[in-house]
Design an enzyme around this catalytic site. Structure first.
Site, short mmCIF file in Angstrom:
data_model
loop_
_atom_site.label_atom_id
_atom_site.label_comp_id
_atom_site.label_asym_id
_atom_site.label_seq_id
_atom_site.Cartn_x
_atom_site.Cartn_y
_atom_site.Cartn_z
N ASP A 1 -15.06 0.71 4.92
CA ASP A 1 -13.72 0.39 4.37
C ASP A 1 -13.63 -1.07 3.92
OD1 ASP A 1 -12.91 2.98 4.74
OD2 ASP A 1 -11.42 2.53 6.29
N LYS B 1 -3.33 -3.57 7.69
CA LYS B 1 -3.26 -5.04 7.66
C LYS B 1 -2.32 -5.47 6.53
CE LYS B 1 -5.99 -6.67 10.82
NZ LYS B 1 -5.42 -7.44 11.89
N ASP C 1 0.88 -1.17 0.00
CA ASP C 1 0.00 0.00 0.00
C ASP C 1 0.91 1.21 0.00
OD1 ASP C 1 -1.57 2.17 0.69
OD2 ASP C 1 -2.79 1.05 2.13
N GLN D 1 -4.72 -27.70 -11.78
CA GLN D 1 -5.01 -28.76 -12.77
C GLN D 1 -3.98 -29.90 -12.76
OE1 GLN D 1 -8.38 -26.61 -14.11
NE2 GLN D 1 -7.84 -28.69 -14.63
N TYR E 1 -3.85 9.58 -0.17
CA TYR E 1 -3.86 9.33 1.27
C TYR E 1 -2.86 8.25 1.66
CZ TYR E 1 -5.35 9.05 5.99
OH TYR E 1 -5.35 9.09 7.36
N HIS F 1 -8.37 5.05 2.35
CA HIS F 1 -7.77 3.73 2.11
C HIS F 1 -8.67 2.95 1.15
CE1 HIS F 1 -4.70 4.07 5.29
NE2 HIS F 1 -5.64 4.68 6.00
N ASP G 1 -6.57 -0.63 -1.80
CA ASP G 1 -5.44 0.32 -1.76
C ASP G 1 -4.09 -0.37 -1.90
OD1 ASP G 1 -5.26 -0.93 0.68
OD2 ASP G 1 -5.74 0.83 1.88
N TYR H 1 0.07 -0.51 14.81
CA TYR H 1 -0.82 -0.71 13.68
C TYR H 1 -0.42 0.17 12.49
CZ TYR H 1 -4.78 -1.40 10.75
OH TYR H 1 -5.55 -1.72 9.67
N TYR I 1 -2.66 -4.91 18.71
CA TYR I 1 -1.83 -4.42 17.61
C TYR I 1 -2.51 -3.31 16.82
CZ TYR I 1 0.95 -8.34 18.90
OH TYR I 1 1.72 -9.20 19.62
N GLN J 1 2.63 4.32 2.81
CA GLN J 1 2.19 3.62 4.05
C GLN J 1 2.99 2.36 4.40
OE1 GLN J 1 -2.16 2.81 4.93
NE2 GLN J 1 -1.47 0.70 4.76
C1 F6R Z 1 -7.81 -0.90 7.38
C2 F6R Z 1 -7.69 0.39 6.74
C3 F6R Z 1 -8.69 1.44 7.05
C4 F6R Z 1 -8.13 2.47 8.02
C5 F6R Z 1 -9.19 3.55 8.35
C6 F6R Z 1 -8.64 4.65 9.25
O1 F6R Z 1 -6.74 -1.74 7.06
O2 F6R Z 1 -6.80 0.63 5.97
O3 F6R Z 1 -9.89 0.90 7.51
O4 F6R Z 1 -7.71 1.86 9.19
O5 F6R Z 1 -9.65 4.13 7.16
O6 F6R Z 1 -7.51 5.18 8.66
P1 F6R Z 1 -6.76 6.49 9.24
O7 F6R Z 1 -6.43 6.20 10.66
O8 F6R Z 1 -5.57 6.58 8.35
O9 F6R Z 1 -7.71 7.64 9.07
MG MG Z 2 -4.07 2.19 2.98
MG MG Z 3 -4.91 -2.54 1.85
#
Ligand code: F6R
Ligand code: MG
Ligand code: MG
Length: 386
Positions: A286, A231, A11, A241, A90, A18, A52, A228, A347, A94
């Protein structure tokens, strides 16, 4: 011919949250891979995305963990992240946890699934890529594909598959792996992989001849970074096959949209929804966690294809069921079991909130003493109440 298939994903920033990879970032990555192809580092490549996550599918003859190939992927992500920054996308950069590349992309943030194989006369493969979930999400479908005759009749009917498959399972907390054989050790296997946040299927081999049949990208980004950072939206490469699961047996494993951890803020269980490339965008809450599948043939290292495997009405009902499950789970709001269990929430950013509340907790004994004194004072008549 020996060919290495490397799928490396990250990402590097996305549009409107995201949500979805921007085409300009894909173009920037594509330029880097085209150069590597011209230089002979890669034989072929295909770039795609799910949600993303930017996905680099590459073929070469340099084997797994090759520094040139990994550096190529790293440079592609860096260039794509620069574009993401320029466009103000955004969370630009990352998953690129380090400033510099040193030999191998593992541990630097991106996810890696690689297999070095002797190409069969025809080498059909499927690459499954998911967003808003983690590698253990593939435990259940891979189990179905390679160990469950109710999903894969080839296990019963095809003499080459009849001896079953070996599963290499990684304990992501301890960093140690165990190999279990199905069907002989089926219950031991299930004892582990039923806890997909900890025990993750990493590789699958055919018992008959040890042929490598599937690999999964396992990184546990939050374990690497200690906090965090999104993910590790997972990838698996599955060979198909002729003594391996048929394409349709591999796809059948995703006809049940099982609950996976991830979704909003990487903190919620939700159904894994198989979608077409067109719908590979995270939207509601999301998510819901999305899965795409691309089918290729690999010939002399060339990627022939892809076919967009879930772009098909046969998966409409799985998607509809996923939507029903999404509604049901969402109605739990911030409560478990929609929200992940405490060990997994460790986490995320929740510990910051718990830390803030800590000074306000009072010991039970102290609370009891306070109540006792109020009680004794107020009830001097000796009356008792229930
Ligand atoms: C999950 C993910 C999204 C963000 C959420 C908050 O893996 O990517 O659900 O956790 O959009 O994001 P921030 O904290 O960046 O605003
Ligand atoms: Mg992202
Ligand atoms: Mg992702």
């Amino acid at each position: 011919m020996r060919t290495t298939i490397s799928v490396i994903k990250a990402d590097i920033g996305s549009l409107a949250g995201h949500h979805v990879v921007h085409p300009d970032t894909m173009a920037a990555a594509s330029k880097v891979l085209a150069e590597a192809k011209a230089q002979g580092i890669l034989i072929d490549y295909y770039i795609t995305h799910v949600g993303d996550d930017l996905q680099l599918i590459m073929t070469h003859t340099r084997g797994e963990l090759d520094s040139k190939v990994h550096e190529t992927a790293w440079n592609a992500f860096k260039k794509a992240a620069e574009v993401a920054r320029d466009l103000g996308l955004y969370a630009a950069g990352q998953d690129l946890l380090s400033d510099s590349f040193s030999g191998n992309i593992r541990g630097l943030g991106p996810g890696v699934a690689e297999m070095d194989i002797e190409e069969r006369i025809s080498e059909p493969i499927a690459i499954f890529m998911a967003d808003k979930t983690e590698p253990g999400a593939f435990n259940l479908p891979l189990y179905k594909m390679f160990a469950d005759p109710f999903n894969t009749p080839g296990l019963v009917i095809d003499p080459t598959m009849h001896d079953g498959f070996k599963f290499e399972v990684l304990d992501v907390y301890e960093g140690e792996a165990v190999t279990l054989t199905a069907p002989q050790e089926l219950y031991d296997l299930l004892a582990l992989i039923g806890t997909p946040a900890r025990y993750v299927i990493r590789r699958i081999y055919r018992n008959d001849d040890n042929l490598l049949a599937a690999v999964v990208a396992i990184e546990r980004l939050n374990l690497i970074a200690g906090k965090y950072v999104g993910k590790d939206d997972p990838v698996t490469i599955v060979r198909l096959q002729h003594g391996l699961p048929a394409l349709g047996e591999a796809l059948e494993a995703f006809s049940f949209p099982h609950l996976v951890p991830g979704w909003m803020r990487g903190s919620h269980y939700g159904p894994l929804m198989p979608v077409s490339q067109r719908d590979a965008r995270a939207t509601r809450f999301d998510g819901p966690p999305r899965l795409i599948g691309l089918g290729f043939n690999v010939k002399n290292g060339k990627l022939v294809g892809p076919s967009d495997l879930f772009d098909d009405p046969a998966f409409d009902e799985a998607r509809r069921l996923a939507n029903v499950i999404a509604d049901y789970m969402r109605r739990h709001g911030p409560f478990m079991p929609h929200r992940l269990e405490p060990t997994e929430m460790e986490y995320t950013t929740l510990p910051l909130i718990q830390e803030k509340l800590k000074p306000r907790f009072k010991k039970e004994a102290d609370v009891y003493k306070t109540k006792e004194s109020i009680y004794t004072k107020g009830k001097s008549t000796g009356e008792t109440h229930d």
